[in-house]
Design an enzyme around this catalytic site. Structure first.
Site, PDB file in Angstrom:
ATOM      1  N   ARG A  15      46.608  31.333  61.282  1.00  0.00           N
ATOM      2  CA  ARG A  15      45.426  30.789  60.601  1.00  0.00           C
ATOM      3  C   ARG A  15      45.639  30.579  59.103  1.00  0.00           C
ATOM      4  O   ARG A  15      44.832  29.909  58.453  1.00  0.00           O
ATOM      5  CB  ARG A  15      44.224  31.703  60.845  1.00  0.00           C
ATOM      6  CG  ARG A  15      43.602  31.515  62.224  1.00  0.00           C
ATOM      7  CD  ARG A  15      42.336  32.348  62.353  1.00  0.00           C
ATOM      8  NE  ARG A  15      42.639  33.747  62.597  1.00  0.00           N
ATOM      9  CZ  ARG A  15      41.745  34.734  62.505  1.00  0.00           C
ATOM     10  NH1 ARG A  15      40.502  34.470  62.135  1.00  0.00           N
ATOM     11  NH2 ARG A  15      42.088  35.981  62.756  1.00  0.00           N
ATOM     12  N   GLY A 141      36.513  47.401  66.866  1.00  0.00           N
ATOM     13  CA  GLY A 141      36.365  48.427  67.885  1.00  0.00           C
ATOM     14  C   GLY A 141      35.413  49.496  67.384  1.00  0.00           C
ATOM     15  O   GLY A 141      35.460  49.885  66.223  1.00  0.00           O
ATOM     16  N   GLU A 158      36.528  48.422  72.361  1.00  0.00           N
ATOM     17  CA  GLU A 158      36.650  47.081  71.773  1.00  0.00           C
ATOM     18  C   GLU A 158      35.305  46.365  71.833  1.00  0.00           C
ATOM     19  O   GLU A 158      34.515  46.567  72.767  1.00  0.00           O
ATOM     20  CB  GLU A 158      37.715  46.271  72.511  1.00  0.00           C
ATOM     21  CG  GLU A 158      39.124  46.817  72.372  1.00  0.00           C
ATOM     22  CD  GLU A 158      39.582  46.856  70.922  1.00  0.00           C
ATOM     23  OE1 GLU A 158      39.231  45.935  70.151  1.00  0.00           O
ATOM     24  OE2 GLU A 158      40.290  47.817  70.558  1.00  0.00           O
ATOM     25  N   ARG A 341      56.971  32.623  23.762  1.00  0.00           N
ATOM     26  CA  ARG A 341      57.906  32.774  24.881  1.00  0.00           C
ATOM     27  C   ARG A 341      58.719  34.056  24.737  1.00  0.00           C
ATOM     28  O   ARG A 341      58.588  34.775  23.744  1.00  0.00           O
ATOM     29  CB  ARG A 341      58.786  31.526  24.948  1.00  0.00           C
ATOM     30  CG  ARG A 341      57.991  30.264  25.309  1.00  0.00           C
ATOM     31  CD  ARG A 341      58.859  29.020  25.242  1.00  0.00           C
ATOM     32  NE  ARG A 341      59.973  29.109  26.179  1.00  0.00           N
ATOM     33  CZ  ARG A 341      61.058  28.313  26.115  1.00  0.00           C
ATOM     34  NH1 ARG A 341      61.161  27.415  25.149  1.00  0.00           N
ATOM     35  NH2 ARG A 341      62.022  28.439  26.997  1.00  0.00           N
ATOM     36  N   TYR A 374      58.187  24.290  16.073  1.00  0.00           N
ATOM     37  CA  TYR A 374      58.988  25.039  17.032  1.00  0.00           C
ATOM     38  C   TYR A 374      59.924  25.976  16.279  1.00  0.00           C
ATOM     39  O   TYR A 374      60.633  25.565  15.342  1.00  0.00           O
ATOM     40  CB  TYR A 374      59.821  24.104  17.909  1.00  0.00           C
ATOM     41  CG  TYR A 374      60.798  24.839  18.797  1.00  0.00           C
ATOM     42  CD1 TYR A 374      60.342  25.636  19.845  1.00  0.00           C
ATOM     43  CD2 TYR A 374      62.174  24.760  18.580  1.00  0.00           C
ATOM     44  CE1 TYR A 374      61.233  26.335  20.656  1.00  0.00           C
ATOM     45  CE2 TYR A 374      63.076  25.450  19.391  1.00  0.00           C
ATOM     46  CZ  TYR A 374      62.592  26.238  20.421  1.00  0.00           C
ATOM     47  OH  TYR A 374      63.470  26.937  21.209  1.00  0.00           O
ATOM     48  N   GLY A 431      59.921  18.185   2.492  1.00  0.00           N
ATOM     49  CA  GLY A 431      59.433  17.586   3.721  1.00  0.00           C
ATOM     50  C   GLY A 431      60.323  16.463   4.214  1.00  0.00           C
ATOM     51  O   GLY A 431      60.885  15.695   3.418  1.00  0.00           O
TER      52      GLY A 431
END
Length: 469
Positions: A15, A141, A158, A341, A374, A431
């Site tokens: 199932r 049961g 049962e 990370r 980064y 820059g």
């Protein structure tokens, strides 16, 4: 006294409608079977015997990898001819004395205290069944007790075989039991399959115990959640939410402020200091530690990280320490939309802003990388200002190299620092520069083409299509 734990995990799980064996489907980040084995290992079991069948090789390999130090053993049930037949396969791996605890691999949330109570009820002398009180026991049961001695169990009936009076019983059998091992071996050998399904049922040993004068007792589970099994994706999702609610409530009882416990997921271990606040839709995986007064914004994913007191993790931040871990210092500000990370080590009052990624890098106290940047394989000194759009080019196509940025350096926007390279203390990088050589302390490093302005230049225009004649 010796304790063997036998876990039935041979079923296909039709199932689930999945190629993956049912017991390997995850609940709170760990396989269903792993939950059961971890609980059994926590009981101090001498041996954890898992009965595999469908997908046996993948099940066994996954559990050995997940629990390398546990006393694991595996036996296979092929073909699968009922619960009694399953446990018969474990007999050669059992001890001669002591207690055998029988559990189900798709019932992952049985608590250690419940298992210990079941083992104690057995005491190496009685057959002890784990039962549960249910508002709707349909399908279970029923436990029929002796009217004169409520401690004594007469039978398990049962559902399909129960009378109307028996169906009114709300105590159901969970499929788990603790049995004196010496009796279990004898009873298993005597099982018969003279029933409509031609299967060997483990529950038949109840009648054998009665015939042998071995007391049959039952101990109740603390709640329904811990004995619920998984047979479908719907049941798995429902159990996930139940489990997450339990974890959320435990954290809130310890003082953690959860904005909405229904929108919280813990798939590992979360340790929190005082006055921690967690907004909605956050996921915690692996081992995470949050110091006093840490604030976690909405929609964050945090795995294997230590976040020190007073740090603020703004919304949509992703922190994944994997094996190396991530450390965030006191009072740091991270995000929104940041990514930390493995190997990121951030000092006090570090700022990592939106769309900044840090990997295998150390940033000392007060360093800032606020926008679109980064930092990989870098050592960054105190009070460094790392400009928007700048990156460390740490990979040459074959090997990775380190960038060292000493204290009080200013890195302008849109710079590329080609490792290995060192920017000395107090230096400035203009820059738009691509830096391939060291910059001495206090110096200005600039590496870019000279600007050219052309007088009389005209921007090209689009060609207009010719009009039809």
């Amino acid at each position: 006294m010796r304790l063997d734990v036998v876990i039935m995990a041979a079923g296909k799980g039709t199932r689930m409608k999945s190629a993956r064996p049912k017991v390997l489907h995850p609940l709170a980040g760990r396989a269903l079977l792993q939950h059961v084995l971890e609980m059994g290992a926590g009981l101090g079991a001498d041996r954890l015997i898992t009965i595999t069948g469908h997908g046996a090789e993948s099940v066994e390999a996954a559990m050995r990898a997940a629990l390398p130090a546990a006393p694991l053993a595996f036996v296979r049930q092929e073909p699968q001819l009922g619960t009694g037949h399953a446990v018969q396969q474990a007999v050669p791996a059992l001890g001669d004395e002591g207690t055998t605890l029988i559990l189900n691999g798709d019932v992952p949330l049985v608590r250690p205290e419940t298992a210990r109570a079941l083992i104690a009820a057995c005491g190496g002398e009685k057959l002890a069944l784990l039962t549960v009180e249910l508002a709707d026991p349909t399908g279970y049961g029923r436990i029929v007790r002796d009217a004169a001695d409520r401690e004594r169990v007469l039978a398990i009936v049962e559902h399909k075989d129960a009378t109307p009076e028996q169906r009114a019983i709300t105590e159901g059998y969970t499929g788990m039991m603790a049995v004196p091992t010496r009796h279990l071996k004898r009873w298993l050998a005597a099982l018969r399959n003279d029933n409509a399904q031609k299967e060997y049922y483990l529950t038949d040993i109840v009648a054998m115990a009665e015939a042998d004068g071995v007391p049959v007792v039952a101990t109740l589970a603390g709640n329904e959640t811990e004995v619920l099994g998984v047979n479908s994706p719907l049941q798995l999702a429902e159990l996930e939410r139940r489990f997450q609610r339990v974890q959320a409530e435990s954290l809130m009882e310890a003082g953690v402020r959860l904005m909405d416990p229904a929108r919280f997921d813990l798939r590992g271990v979360l340790r929190c200091g005082r006055d921690v606040a967690i907004d909605v839709n956050c996921v915690f995986e692996g081992e995470v530690e949050l110091g006093d007064e840490v604030q976690i914004g909405a929609n964050c994913v945090i795995r294997n990280a230590r976040i020190a007191a007073g740090a603020v993790i703004h919304p949509f931040t992703h922190i994944d320490g994997e094996a190396a871990g991530v450390e965030v210092g006191e009072g740091a500000l991270i995000g929104p939309f940041a990514r930390l990370r493995p190997g990121a080590r951030l000092g006090r009052a570090v700022h990592i802003g939106n769309f900044v990624e840090v990997k295998n890098s150390t940033l000392a106290d007060g360093a800032k990388a606020n926008h679109l940047a980064y930092l990989g394989d870098a050592t960054v000194g105190e009070r460094v200002n790392y400009g928007a759009g700048s990156i460390t080019a740490n990979y040459d196509g074959a090997n990775k190299h380190r960038t060292v940025i000493e204290a009080d350096v200013h890195i302008g926007s849109n710079c590329v620092l080609v490792a290995p390279v060192t920017i000395g203390a107090g230096a400035t990088v203009g820059g738009g520069s691509t830096i391939t050589k060291d910059v001495a302390p206090g110096q200005l490093g600039v590496a870019r083409g000279k600007q050219v302005v052309l007088d009389g230049w005209v921007r090209p225009s689009k060609n207009k299509p010719a009009k039809p004649a």
